[in-house]
Write a protein that holds these residues in place. Structure first.
Motif, PDB file in Angstrom:
ATOM      1  N   ALA A  33      76.218 -62.193 -59.682  1.00 34.38           N
ATOM      2  CA  ALA A  33      76.490 -62.002 -58.256  1.00 34.38           C
ATOM      3  C   ALA A  33      76.349 -63.335 -57.515  1.00 34.38           C
ATOM      4  CB  ALA A  33      75.540 -60.964 -57.666  1.00 34.38           C
ATOM      5  N   ARG A  34      77.348 -63.688 -56.721  1.00 37.72           N
ATOM      6  CA  ARG A  34      77.388 -64.921 -55.921  1.00 37.72           C
ATOM      7  C   ARG A  34      77.158 -66.175 -56.773  1.00 37.72           C
ATOM      8  NH1 ARG A  34      77.473 -64.073 -50.580  1.00 37.72           N
ATOM      9  NH2 ARG A  34      76.449 -66.001 -50.048  1.00 37.72           N
ATOM     10  N   SER A  35      77.585 -66.115 -58.015  1.00 37.31           N
ATOM     11  CA  SER A  35      77.344 -67.254 -58.900  1.00 37.31           C
ATOM     12  C   SER A  35      78.507 -68.238 -58.889  1.00 37.31           C
ATOM     13  CB  SER A  35      77.078 -66.785 -60.338  1.00 37.31           C
ATOM     14  OG  SER A  35      78.235 -66.211 -60.896  1.00 37.31           O
ATOM     15  N   VAL A  36      78.141 -69.479 -59.163  1.00 31.48           N
ATOM     16  CA  VAL A  36      79.107 -70.557 -59.403  1.00 31.48           C
ATOM     17  C   VAL A  36      78.920 -70.942 -60.865  1.00 31.48           C
ATOM     18  CG1 VAL A  36      79.805 -72.912 -58.838  1.00 31.48           C
ATOM     19  CG2 VAL A  36      78.919 -71.407 -57.028  1.00 31.48           C
ATOM     20  N   VAL A  37      79.983 -70.820 -61.647  1.00 32.43           N
ATOM     21  CA  VAL A  37      79.919 -71.127 -63.080  1.00 32.43           C
ATOM     22  C   VAL A  37      80.809 -72.333 -63.343  1.00 32.43           C
ATOM     23  CG1 VAL A  37      80.374 -70.272 -65.409  1.00 32.43           C
ATOM     24  CG2 VAL A  37      79.544 -68.700 -63.657  1.00 32.43           C
ATOM     25  N   TYR A  38      80.264 -73.313 -64.054  1.00 33.30           N
ATOM     26  CA  TYR A  38      81.045 -74.477 -64.464  1.00 33.30           C
ATOM     27  C   TYR A  38      81.499 -74.235 -65.897  1.00 33.30           C
ATOM     28  CZ  TYR A  38      82.397 -79.295 -65.420  1.00 33.30           C
ATOM     29  OH  TYR A  38      83.110 -80.434 -65.759  1.00 33.30           O
ATOM     30  N   ILE A  39      82.812 -74.212 -66.124  1.00 32.97           N
ATOM     31  CA  ILE A  39      83.366 -73.938 -67.456  1.00 32.97           C
ATOM     32  C   ILE A  39      83.444 -75.235 -68.265  1.00 32.97           C
ATOM     33  CG2 ILE A  39      85.387 -73.118 -68.741  1.00 32.97           C
ATOM     34  CD1 ILE A  39      83.883 -70.868 -67.385  1.00 32.97           C
ATOM     35  N   CYS A  40      82.768 -75.236 -69.418  1.00 35.54           N
ATOM     36  CA  CYS A  40      82.764 -76.410 -70.295  1.00 35.54           C
ATOM     37  C   CYS A  40      83.740 -76.285 -71.453  1.00 35.54           C
ATOM     38  CB  CYS A  40      81.359 -76.645 -70.847  1.00 35.54           C
ATOM     39  SG  CYS A  40      80.242 -77.335 -69.628  1.00 35.54           S
ATOM     40  N   ALA A  41      84.056 -75.076 -71.848  1.00 30.52           N
ATOM     41  CA  ALA A  41      84.991 -74.881 -72.957  1.00 30.52           C
ATOM     42  C   ALA A  41      85.747 -73.580 -72.734  1.00 30.52           C
ATOM     43  CB  ALA A  41      84.244 -74.841 -74.288  1.00 30.52           C
ATOM     44  N   HIS A  42      87.071 -73.639 -72.885  1.00 30.72           N
ATOM     45  CA  HIS A  42      87.911 -72.455 -72.731  1.00 30.72           C
ATOM     46  C   HIS A  42      89.119 -72.605 -73.633  1.00 30.72           C
ATOM     47  CE1 HIS A  42      90.615 -69.754 -70.057  1.00 30.72           C
ATOM     48  NE2 HIS A  42      89.963 -69.024 -70.942  1.00 30.72           N
ATOM     49  N   SER A  43      89.301 -71.629 -74.509  1.00 34.51           N
ATOM     50  CA  SER A  43      90.412 -71.655 -75.466  1.00 34.51           C
ATOM     51  C   SER A  43      90.796 -70.206 -75.772  1.00 34.51           C
ATOM     52  CB  SER A  43      89.973 -72.378 -76.748  1.00 34.51           C
ATOM     53  OG  SER A  43      89.072 -71.551 -77.480  1.00 34.51           O
ATOM     54  N   PRO A  44      91.795 -69.987 -76.609  1.00 38.14           N
ATOM     55  CA  PRO A  44      92.131 -68.601 -76.970  1.00 38.14           C
ATOM     56  C   PRO A  44      90.973 -67.863 -77.653  1.00 38.14           C
ATOM     57  CG  PRO A  44      93.940 -70.060 -77.540  1.00 38.14           C
ATOM     58  CD  PRO A  44      92.787 -70.938 -77.128  1.00 38.14           C
ATOM     59  N   GLU A  45      90.016 -68.607 -78.209  1.00 39.88           N
ATOM     60  CA  GLU A  45      88.872 -67.977 -78.885  1.00 39.88           C
ATOM     61  C   GLU A  45      87.787 -67.507 -77.922  1.00 39.88           C
ATOM     62  OE1 GLU A  45      90.019 -71.191 -80.258  1.00 39.88           O
ATOM     63  OE2 GLU A  45      91.371 -69.868 -81.336  1.00 39.88           O
ATOM     64  N   GLY A  46      87.814 -67.959 -76.675  1.00 37.91           N
ATOM     65  CA  GLY A  46      86.798 -67.553 -75.712  1.00 37.91           C
ATOM     66  C   GLY A  46      86.464 -68.671 -74.746  1.00 37.91           C
ATOM     67  N   ALA A  47      85.365 -68.491 -74.036  1.00 37.72           N
ATOM     68  CA  ALA A  47      84.968 -69.475 -73.023  1.00 37.72           C
ATOM     69  C   ALA A  47      83.449 -69.607 -72.982  1.00 37.72           C
ATOM     70  CB  ALA A  47      85.499 -69.075 -71.645  1.00 37.72           C
ATOM     71  N   MET A  48      83.009 -70.788 -72.551  1.00 36.98           N
ATOM     72  CA  MET A  48      81.584 -71.075 -72.399  1.00 36.98           C
ATOM     73  C   MET A  48      81.401 -71.842 -71.098  1.00 36.98           C
ATOM     74  SD  MET A  48      79.203 -73.493 -74.761  1.00 36.98           S
ATOM     75  CE  MET A  48      77.432 -73.492 -74.664  1.00 36.98           C
ATOM     76  N   GLY A  49      80.428 -71.416 -70.315  1.00 34.89           N
ATOM     77  CA  GLY A  49      80.138 -72.095 -69.061  1.00 34.89           C
ATOM     78  C   GLY A  49      78.683 -71.938 -68.687  1.00 34.89           C
ATOM     79  N   PHE A  50      78.335 -72.487 -67.531  1.00 36.92           N
ATOM     80  CA  PHE A  50      76.945 -72.497 -67.084  1.00 36.92           C
ATOM     81  C   PHE A  50      76.875 -72.134 -65.605  1.00 36.92           C
ATOM     82  CE2 PHE A  50      77.480 -75.366 -70.588  1.00 36.92           C
ATOM     83  CZ  PHE A  50      76.453 -74.998 -71.443  1.00 36.92           C
ATOM     84  N   ILE A  51      76.025 -71.166 -65.283  1.00 32.38           N
ATOM     85  CA  ILE A  51      75.766 -70.868 -63.880  1.00 32.38           C
ATOM     86  C   ILE A  51      75.003 -72.069 -63.329  1.00 32.38           C
ATOM     87  CG2 ILE A  51      74.603 -69.332 -62.234  1.00 32.38           C
ATOM     88  CD1 ILE A  51      74.802 -67.119 -64.408  1.00 32.38           C
ATOM     89  N   ILE A  52      75.473 -72.654 -62.241  1.00 29.25           N
ATOM     90  CA  ILE A  52      74.823 -73.863 -61.733  1.00 29.25           C
ATOM     91  C   ILE A  52      74.075 -73.638 -60.421  1.00 29.25           C
ATOM     92  CG2 ILE A  52      76.445 -75.410 -62.910  1.00 29.25           C
ATOM     93  CD1 ILE A  52      77.720 -75.871 -60.075  1.00 29.25           C
ATOM     94  N   ASN A  53      74.117 -72.422 -59.881  1.00 27.79           N
ATOM     95  CA  ASN A  53      73.459 -72.196 -58.590  1.00 27.79           C
ATOM     96  C   ASN A  53      72.330 -71.167 -58.673  1.00 27.79           C
ATOM     97  OD1 ASN A  53      75.315 -70.050 -58.896  1.00 27.79           O
ATOM     98  ND2 ASN A  53      75.521 -69.811 -56.673  1.00 27.79           N
ATOM     99  N   GLN A  54      71.710 -71.051 -59.846  1.00 24.43           N
ATOM    100  CA  GLN A  54      70.515 -70.215 -60.010  1.00 24.43           C
ATOM    101  C   GLN A  54      69.431 -71.061 -60.660  1.00 24.43           C
ATOM    102  OE1 GLN A  54      71.488 -66.723 -62.308  1.00 24.43           O
ATOM    103  NE2 GLN A  54      73.032 -66.025 -60.864  1.00 24.43           N
ATOM    104  N   GLN A  55      68.236 -71.011 -60.100  1.00 23.56           N
ATOM    105  CA  GLN A  55      67.137 -71.839 -60.590  1.00 23.56           C
ATOM    106  C   GLN A  55      66.231 -71.068 -61.541  1.00 23.56           C
ATOM    107  OE1 GLN A  55      65.018 -73.791 -57.445  1.00 23.56           O
ATOM    108  NE2 GLN A  55      63.557 -74.757 -58.808  1.00 23.56           N
ATOM    109  N   GLN A  56      65.786 -71.742 -62.599  1.00 20.81           N
ATOM    110  CA  GLN A  56      64.785 -71.186 -63.509  1.00 20.81           C
ATOM    111  C   GLN A  56      63.399 -71.332 -62.870  1.00 20.81           C
ATOM    112  OE1 GLN A  56      64.632 -69.780 -66.512  1.00 20.81           O
ATOM    113  NE2 GLN A  56      66.705 -69.970 -67.303  1.00 20.81           N
TER     114      GLN A  56
END
Length: 198
Positions: free
Chosen positions: A29-52
């Motif tokens: 919810a209300r997330s900003v995700v930075y996509i680092c890898a995207h291909s026909p096999e799938g995608a990988m990204g990182f939520i950058i606006n949530q703090q641990q």
């Protein structure tokens, strides 16, 4: 295939995903995700606006780079370095999205001037002030299987926009979502949450 070719073919490497207001998965919810890898096999990204809940000093202690009593002598910029919640997958694994002025054998180029490294070497380099000029640290990542992200986009689950490095590496995460919407000219109150069919 080059990054330019991937983007021409519709792949989202180096792009932001912005969760639509109707996002049913509360983790995004209300997330900003930075996509680092995207291909026909799938995608990988990182939520950058949530703090641990842990910070850089906690991380340094956990991986044995410093002892608890040494945390007090760290420079201010290191003590304030936030760890972000990259996503629900592999939450104990760390990743660093960073400027391309740092590279080791495990570094993966993401965009022209952004890379990603997932080894302890970069954490040690940042601690030794030999790391990249700009960096975001995350625990966990966001992943999609083959066709899954495309289906979510078709169902109007996400907005996409080119990544802006000023906002990517911005430390003010509380307003990143709203600022990105403004930057791409979207008024959240006017967003339609269902996809149209022609």
């Amino acid at each position: 295939m080059s990054k330019a070719e991937e983007l021409q073919n519709g792949f989202l490497n180096g792009q932001f995903l912005l969760a639509m207001p109707n996002m049913v998965d509360e983790q995004f919810a209300r997330s900003v995700v930075y996509i680092c890898a995207h291909s026909p096999e799938g995608a990988m990204g990182f939520i950058i606006n949530q703090q641990q809940p842990i910070g850089f000093t906690d991380l340094l202690e956990q991986i044995g780079i410093i002892k608890e009593e040494d945390a007090i002598i760290l420079p201010d910029h290191q003590r304030k370095l936030m760890i972000r919640n990259g996503g629900p997958v592999d939450k104990n694994r760390g990743f660093v999205i960073h400027s391309s002025d740092y590279s080791v054998s495990s570094t993966m180029p993401v965009a022209e001037d952004v890379s990603m490294t997932a080894t302890v070497d970069i954490v040690r380099a940042i601690y030794d002030d030999k790391g990249p000029r700009q960096a975001i640290m995350t625990l966990g990542y966001s992943g999609w299987g083959a066709g899954q992200l495309e289906a979510e986009l078709a169902q109007n689950g996400w907005l996409t926009c080119p990544a802006n490095n000023a906002l990517l590496f911005d430390g003010d995460i509380s307003s990143q979502y709203e600022r990105l919407l403004l930057e791409i000219g979207v008024d959240i109150s006017r967003l339609v949450t269902s996809a149209g069919r022609a």
